[in-house]
Every structure is written in C-alpha cells, then in structure tokens.
Design a protein around this motif. Structure first.
Motif, mmCIF file in Angstrom:
data_model
loop_
_atom_site.group_PDB
_atom_site.id
_atom_site.type_symbol
_atom_site.label_atom_id
_atom_site.label_comp_id
_atom_site.label_asym_id
_atom_site.label_seq_id
_atom_site.Cartn_x
_atom_site.Cartn_y
_atom_site.Cartn_z
ATOM 1 N N VAL A 14 41.977 37.098 42.839
ATOM 2 C CA VAL A 14 40.537 37.198 42.572
ATOM 3 C C VAL A 14 40.237 37.823 41.214
ATOM 4 O O VAL A 14 39.238 37.476 40.585
ATOM 5 C CB VAL A 14 39.801 37.962 43.702
ATOM 6 C CG1 VAL A 14 39.722 37.124 44.960
ATOM 7 C CG2 VAL A 14 40.438 39.300 43.990
ATOM 8 N N ASN A 15 41.086 38.729 40.760
ATOM 9 C CA ASN A 15 40.861 39.334 39.444
ATOM 10 C C ASN A 15 40.992 38.291 38.337
ATOM 11 O O ASN A 15 40.154 38.214 37.439
ATOM 12 C CB ASN A 15 41.830 40.493 39.208
ATOM 13 C CG ASN A 15 41.566 41.648 40.155
ATOM 14 O OD1 ASN A 15 40.424 41.962 40.464
ATOM 15 N ND2 ASN A 15 42.624 42.264 40.634
ATOM 16 N N SER A 18 38.059 35.760 38.572
ATOM 17 C CA SER A 18 36.832 36.378 38.070
ATOM 18 C C SER A 18 36.799 36.366 36.544
ATOM 19 O O SER A 18 35.779 36.033 35.934
ATOM 20 C CB SER A 18 36.733 37.809 38.598
ATOM 21 O OG SER A 18 35.612 38.452 38.060
ATOM 22 N N THR A 27 31.116 39.936 42.822
ATOM 23 C CA THR A 27 31.629 40.920 43.779
ATOM 24 C C THR A 27 33.022 40.471 44.201
ATOM 25 O O THR A 27 33.220 39.320 44.580
ATOM 26 C CB THR A 27 30.716 41.010 45.019
ATOM 27 O OG1 THR A 27 29.403 41.387 44.597
ATOM 28 C CG2 THR A 27 31.237 42.027 46.015
ATOM 29 N N ILE A 28 33.976 41.397 44.140
ATOM 30 C CA ILE A 28 35.357 41.101 44.511
ATOM 31 C C ILE A 28 35.715 41.876 45.770
ATOM 32 O O ILE A 28 35.431 43.076 45.873
ATOM 33 C CB ILE A 28 36.329 41.470 43.374
ATOM 34 C CG1 ILE A 28 36.037 40.630 42.136
ATOM 35 C CG2 ILE A 28 37.779 41.317 43.823
ATOM 36 C CD1 ILE A 28 36.882 40.990 40.926
ATOM 37 N N LYS A 29 36.348 41.186 46.718
ATOM 38 C CA LYS A 29 36.862 41.817 47.936
ATOM 39 C C LYS A 29 38.320 41.407 48.081
ATOM 40 O O LYS A 29 38.676 40.275 47.778
ATOM 41 C CB LYS A 29 36.046 41.400 49.152
ATOM 42 C CG LYS A 29 34.608 41.877 49.045
ATOM 43 C CD LYS A 29 33.780 41.472 50.222
ATOM 44 C CE LYS A 29 32.352 41.967 50.014
ATOM 45 N NZ LYS A 29 31.461 41.500 51.041
ATOM 46 N N TYR A 30 39.131 42.348 48.537
ATOM 47 C CA TYR A 30 40.571 42.124 48.572
ATOM 48 C C TYR A 30 41.115 41.983 49.991
ATOM 49 O O TYR A 30 40.723 42.742 50.892
ATOM 50 C CB TYR A 30 41.305 43.272 47.873
ATOM 51 C CG TYR A 30 40.942 43.397 46.419
ATOM 52 C CD1 TYR A 30 41.577 42.623 45.461
ATOM 53 C CD2 TYR A 30 39.944 44.280 46.006
ATOM 54 C CE1 TYR A 30 41.240 42.729 44.118
ATOM 55 C CE2 TYR A 30 39.598 44.394 44.670
ATOM 56 C CZ TYR A 30 40.250 43.618 43.728
ATOM 57 O OH TYR A 30 39.905 43.721 42.407
ATOM 58 N N SER A 43 41.085 37.331 50.379
ATOM 59 C CA SER A 43 40.458 37.890 49.180
ATOM 60 C C SER A 43 39.323 36.947 48.815
ATOM 61 O O SER A 43 39.391 35.746 49.091
ATOM 62 C CB SER A 43 41.461 37.970 48.027
ATOM 63 O OG SER A 43 42.473 38.907 48.302
ATOM 64 N N SER A 44 38.279 37.493 48.175
ATOM 65 C CA SER A 44 37.152 36.632 47.840
ATOM 66 C C SER A 44 36.396 37.143 46.627
ATOM 67 O O SER A 44 36.464 38.321 46.289
ATOM 68 C CB SER A 44 36.180 36.529 49.023
ATOM 69 O OG SER A 44 35.558 37.781 49.256
ATOM 70 N N ILE A 45 35.695 36.207 45.991
ATOM 71 C CA ILE A 45 34.692 36.584 45.007
ATOM 72 C C ILE A 45 33.375 35.972 45.453
ATOM 73 O O ILE A 45 33.337 34.901 46.060
ATOM 74 C CB ILE A 45 35.045 36.160 43.563
ATOM 75 C CG1 ILE A 45 35.040 34.653 43.395
ATOM 76 C CG2 ILE A 45 36.369 36.747 43.127
ATOM 77 C CD1 ILE A 45 35.093 34.231 41.942
#
Length: 128
Positions: A14-15, A18, A27-30, A43-45
């Motif tokens: 995701v990094n 992004s 918004t980033i979630k791992y 993981s998501s953006i």
C-alpha cells in the motif's frame, strides 16, 4: 457517508501504491492491524472522492465522474499494480426499509465506462 475508492490486497504494498498514485488524503490500513477483537485480513488504501457528507447519491455520482475524469491517468496504475485483490468505488446511501417499497439506483454510462477502464467495481453501502 461520502463516496470513496477502495483498493485492497492480502499482499498489497500500500505504501508503494500510494506513492505511485500520488494523490493527497489517501488513508492507508495495513494487514494484521487490530480492528476491535479482529485482525485486518487485507491491506488497503482509501481515496475520498466526494466531500459531501450527506447521502445524496446523485451528487456523489457527479463528484465521482469528475474525480475519475480528472485522475484517470493516476488511477490507471490500478490495472497493472501487483497484488490487488479488489478495487471498488463505493457510494454510501441512506436506506430505510419499508414494506412494499422499491429502491433503485441509476449509474450513468460515463461512470460505468470510467470504472470499467480503471478496473473498478461499483458498490453501494446502505446506512440506516
């Protein structure tokens, strides 16, 4: 709930995604993070599309078409970026269940075409 684009993957970087998309307010979630008693499986953006906080679907659709047109080049990376399991555009709508009531949503051809080009599914989240 406002309209968002959400991109998920079990092994998604995701990094890197992004940075490649290069838009603000992502918004980033791992994967592996705790969500209450559960652990996040993906993981998501998330990219906010509509600043409208009410549930006006037609306004969200107009905002979505404008956003996808303006950011089409940046979002085309989604088609070829590795390890994406799901990519959707999500519209949040208010829903009150009434017997004998029929509810529908119309998505203009331009929105459907843009989502198809960008490999985005179309999703509606109902809130009561």
């Amino acid at each position: 709930m406002r309209c968002i684009v959400c991109i998920l993957g079990k092994n998604l970087d995701v990094n890197k995604l992004s940075l490649r998309i290069g838009l603000e307010n992502i918004t980033i979630k791992y994967k592996g993070e705790k969500i209450g008693k559960r652990i996040r499986d993906y993981s998501s953006i998330t990219l906010p599309i509509s600043k409208n906080e009410d549930f006006d679907l037609q306004e969200q659709i107009s905002d979505a078409i404008r956003f996808l047109r303006e950011n089409k080049k940046r979002l085309e990376i989604v088609k070829s970026f590795p390890n994406i399991d799901f990519s959707t555009i999500n519209f949040g709508v208010h829903y009150q269940s009434k017997q004998d009531a029929v509810h529908g949503a119309y998505f203009p051809k331009e929105l459907v075409e843009l989502c198809s080009i960008l490999d985005l599914g179309i999703e509606i989240s109902f809130y009561s």
